[in-house]
Design an enzyme around this catalytic site. Structure first.
Site, PDB file in Angstrom:
ATOM      1  N   HIS A 111     -16.916   3.420 -12.198  1.00  0.00           N
ATOM      2  CA  HIS A 111     -16.239   4.323 -12.990  1.00  0.00           C
ATOM      3  C   HIS A 111     -17.469   3.973 -14.065  1.00  0.00           C
ATOM      4  O   HIS A 111     -18.444   3.352 -14.956  1.00  0.00           O
ATOM      5  CB  HIS A 111     -15.189   3.877 -13.901  1.00  0.00           C
ATOM      6  CG  HIS A 111     -13.798   3.851 -12.659  1.00  0.00           C
ATOM      7  ND1 HIS A 111     -13.671   1.968 -12.592  1.00  0.00           N
ATOM      8  CD2 HIS A 111     -13.015   4.074 -12.979  1.00  0.00           C
ATOM      9  CE1 HIS A 111     -12.873   2.063 -11.682  1.00  0.00           C
ATOM     10  NE2 HIS A 111     -12.481   3.187 -12.359  1.00  0.00           N
ATOM     11  N   ASP A 113     -16.835   1.639 -16.975  1.00  0.00           N
ATOM     12  CA  ASP A 113     -16.979  -0.017 -16.289  1.00  0.00           C
ATOM     13  C   ASP A 113     -19.311  -0.371 -17.334  1.00  0.00           C
ATOM     14  O   ASP A 113     -19.005  -1.429 -17.139  1.00  0.00           O
ATOM     15  CB  ASP A 113     -17.435   0.467 -14.917  1.00  0.00           C
ATOM     16  CG  ASP A 113     -16.371   0.249 -14.061  1.00  0.00           C
ATOM     17  OD1 ASP A 113     -14.945   0.374 -15.051  1.00  0.00           O
ATOM     18  OD2 ASP A 113     -16.024   0.666 -12.847  1.00  0.00           O
ATOM     19  N   HIS A 127      -2.361   0.010  -2.083  1.00  0.00           N
ATOM     20  CA  HIS A 127      -2.025   1.440  -2.351  1.00  0.00           C
ATOM     21  C   HIS A 127      -0.925   1.885  -1.237  1.00  0.00           C
ATOM     22  O   HIS A 127       0.258   2.461  -1.930  1.00  0.00           O
ATOM     23  CB  HIS A 127      -3.170   3.089  -2.741  1.00  0.00           C
ATOM     24  CG  HIS A 127      -3.236   2.591  -3.832  1.00  0.00           C
ATOM     25  ND1 HIS A 127      -4.769   3.158  -4.607  1.00  0.00           N
ATOM     26  CD2 HIS A 127      -3.078   1.400  -5.007  1.00  0.00           C
ATOM     27  CE1 HIS A 127      -5.008   2.969  -5.583  1.00  0.00           C
ATOM     28  NE2 HIS A 127      -4.447   1.471  -6.003  1.00  0.00           N
ATOM     29  N   ASP A 176       0.286  -3.575  -7.429  1.00  0.00           N
ATOM     30  CA  ASP A 176      -0.702  -3.320  -6.799  1.00  0.00           C
ATOM     31  C   ASP A 176      -1.711  -5.333  -7.257  1.00  0.00           C
ATOM     32  O   ASP A 176      -2.704  -5.143  -8.450  1.00  0.00           O
ATOM     33  CB  ASP A 176      -1.944  -2.495  -7.268  1.00  0.00           C
ATOM     34  CG  ASP A 176      -3.029  -2.095  -6.762  1.00  0.00           C
ATOM     35  OD1 ASP A 176      -3.565  -2.340  -5.842  1.00  0.00           O
ATOM     36  OD2 ASP A 176      -3.575  -1.173  -7.209  1.00  0.00           O
ATOM     37  N   ASP A 183      -4.620  -6.214  -5.571  1.00  0.00           N
ATOM     38  CA  ASP A 183      -5.810  -6.018  -5.547  1.00  0.00           C
ATOM     39  C   ASP A 183      -6.270  -7.829  -4.957  1.00  0.00           C
ATOM     40  O   ASP A 183      -7.506  -7.850  -6.052  1.00  0.00           O
ATOM     41  CB  ASP A 183      -6.375  -5.481  -6.696  1.00  0.00           C
ATOM     42  CG  ASP A 183      -6.252  -4.016  -7.080  1.00  0.00           C
ATOM     43  OD1 ASP A 183      -6.480  -2.895  -6.232  1.00  0.00           O
ATOM     44  OD2 ASP A 183      -5.923  -3.571  -8.378  1.00  0.00           O
TER      45      ASP A 183
END
Length: 454
Positions: free
Chosen positions: A104, A107, A274, A310, A312
């Protein structure tokens, strides 16, 4: 380039094979190994996410950061810290030996006092990234803009009730799409982090849907204007951080794209965690995307069945990955997408080498799943059984139904006369599950052939 942050790893991670006792070696993943006539690395196109690995200090809603990420602390020179973060990231990319990365805008670049300063910061750091890419050969799989962290996006970006927020988000995406083009990125992803609602009491669903469609249209228009030839991708997620996200799952995204005439402009970037949050399997989401021609790329991770959010986590189940990869192989591959490890360490995994262990294990799991999927393709049993199940649709009656020759009247006459009298046929589900398990169990990477057929 910084070459001393991960000082315990002095050379790129080697392939050691299953007999190796070195935890810092790949047991299955061999980039140049031929699988169905193509190199393993070209099948998988693995990537590393910048955000979880280098822009997250290990915080959660109950505690502060636990990870050693010195560039994220202190009040010193933010650009110097960002440059250190970039250098450390490319040190890691080079040493772990994965060919792609994703990021991103937020980031890598400090926010600055205003958008102009943020854009200037990002451009300077993109110069650094371009140099590191040339030096290491690591490429950008996809770029994206963070439209969810800053308070301005508390009520969404494209779907925000304030058009100025829409405009700010548009400026951010415009610039990041141009950055992605500049760095040779092959995809651009839009995740609707807060494109949803927390309550219907203050939400105009029709208005927000129209805003989102216009935003996506603007992005597609700019893609063509600047000559970006990569894929535009939407990443479905059912909830978090809002109660309900408008990109709930692949089916929802596909319906939205078709309704607004955008299905030729966008595909999907499917995240495994997701998919399970939406009540689907990862296999289902991949198969649906392929069936409707919108598969773009993959975020490879997993959730925890005991947690309803989530998490991850890094993927570690060959069984969960083999069938999605089987669908992808039969589809012709994932390129120009790839398998990005959108996953983060556990907060207690605080050694610097834990980041290597996480990616080594995830990539070995992905590689083993590829071998099992390739074995399923070569054996052909799944495809043959599925073809046989639908064979009657290629016969006289099935063809006549589909080409319009049959009507409800003619079909009724056939049933009344007894000419049409169907009998139940087994779906053989348990047999099919055994076929899959045989390929998972049979693909010992130490003994499977490695020639042009594999």
């Amino acid at each position: 380039m910084d070459d001393g942050f991960f000082s315990d790893v002095t050379t790129p991670i080697p392939f050691g094979g299953l007999e190796s006792t070195d935890p810092l070696s790949y047991k299955v993943y061999e980039p140049d190994r031929l699988v169905l006539g193509k190199r393993m690395v070209d099948h998988l196109r693995p990537g590393i996410c910048f955000w979880h690995s280098f822009a997250w200090p290990g915080t959660d809603m109950f505690g502060s950061g636990t990870l050693d990420r010195p560039w994220l602390t202190g009040t010193g020179d933010q650009m110097a810290a960002a440059r250190r973060k970039m250098a450390v990231a490319f040190e890691f990319f080079r040493k772990v030996g994965i060919p792609f990365y994703c990021f991103h805008d937020r980031d890598v670049a400090p926010e600055g006092a205003n958008f102009a300063e943020f854009r200037s910061n990002l451009d300077a750091l993109v110069d650094d990234a371009a140099g590191y890419q040339e030096e290491t050969g690591v490429r950008l799989l996809w770029g994206t803009a963070n439209l969810f962290t800053h308070p301005r996006y508390q009520a969404g970006a494209a779907t925000n009730p304030d058009p100025e927020v829409f405009a700010y988000a548009a400026a951010q995406v415009k610039h990041m799409l141009e950055v992605t083009l500049r760095l040779g990125g092959e995809n651009y992803v839009l995740w609707g982090g807060r494109e949803g609602y927390d309550t219907l009491l203050n939400t105009d669903l029709a208005r927000e849907g129209a805003q989102l469609a216009r935003f996506l249209g603007l992005v597609a228009e700019h893609k063509h204007r600047i000559g970006f030839t990569g894929q535009l991708l939407i990443e479905p997620k059912p909830m978090e951080p809002t109660k309900h996200q408008y990109d709930y799952d692949v089916s929802t995204v596909y319906g939205f794209l078709v309704r607004h005439g955008l299905d030729r402009e966008y595909g999907v970037n499917i995240e495994a965690n997701h998919a399970t949050l939406a009540g689907h399997s990862f296999h289902h989401e991949v198969a649906f995307a392929i069936a409707n021609g919108i598969l773009g790329s993959i975020d490879a991770n997993r959730g925890d069945p005991q947690n309803g959010w989530d998490t991850d986590q890094f993927p570690n189940s060959v069984e969960d990955l083999a069938l999605p990869i089987y669908e992808i192989l039969r589809h012709g591959g994932i390129a120009p997408g790839g398998f990005n490890f959108d996953a983060k360490l556990r907060r207690q995994s605080t050694d610097l080498t834990d980041l290597f262990h996480a990616h080594i294990g995830a990539l070995d799991t992905l590689a083993q799943a590829l071998l099992a999927a390739a074995d399923l393709v070569e054996r052909g049993e799944l495809a043959d059984l599925k073809t046989r199940r639908y064979a009657a649709w290629d016969g006289a009656l099935g063809t006549a139904i589909l080409d319009g020759s049959e009507t409800l009247d003619t079909l009724e006459r056939g049933v009344v006369s007894g000419d049409i009298d169907p009998r139940p046929v087994s779906g053989h589900q348990e047999l099919l599950e055994n076929v899959v398990n045989r390929s998972i169990w049979a693909t010992d990477p130490a003994r499977v052939k490695t020639g042009a057929g594999r």
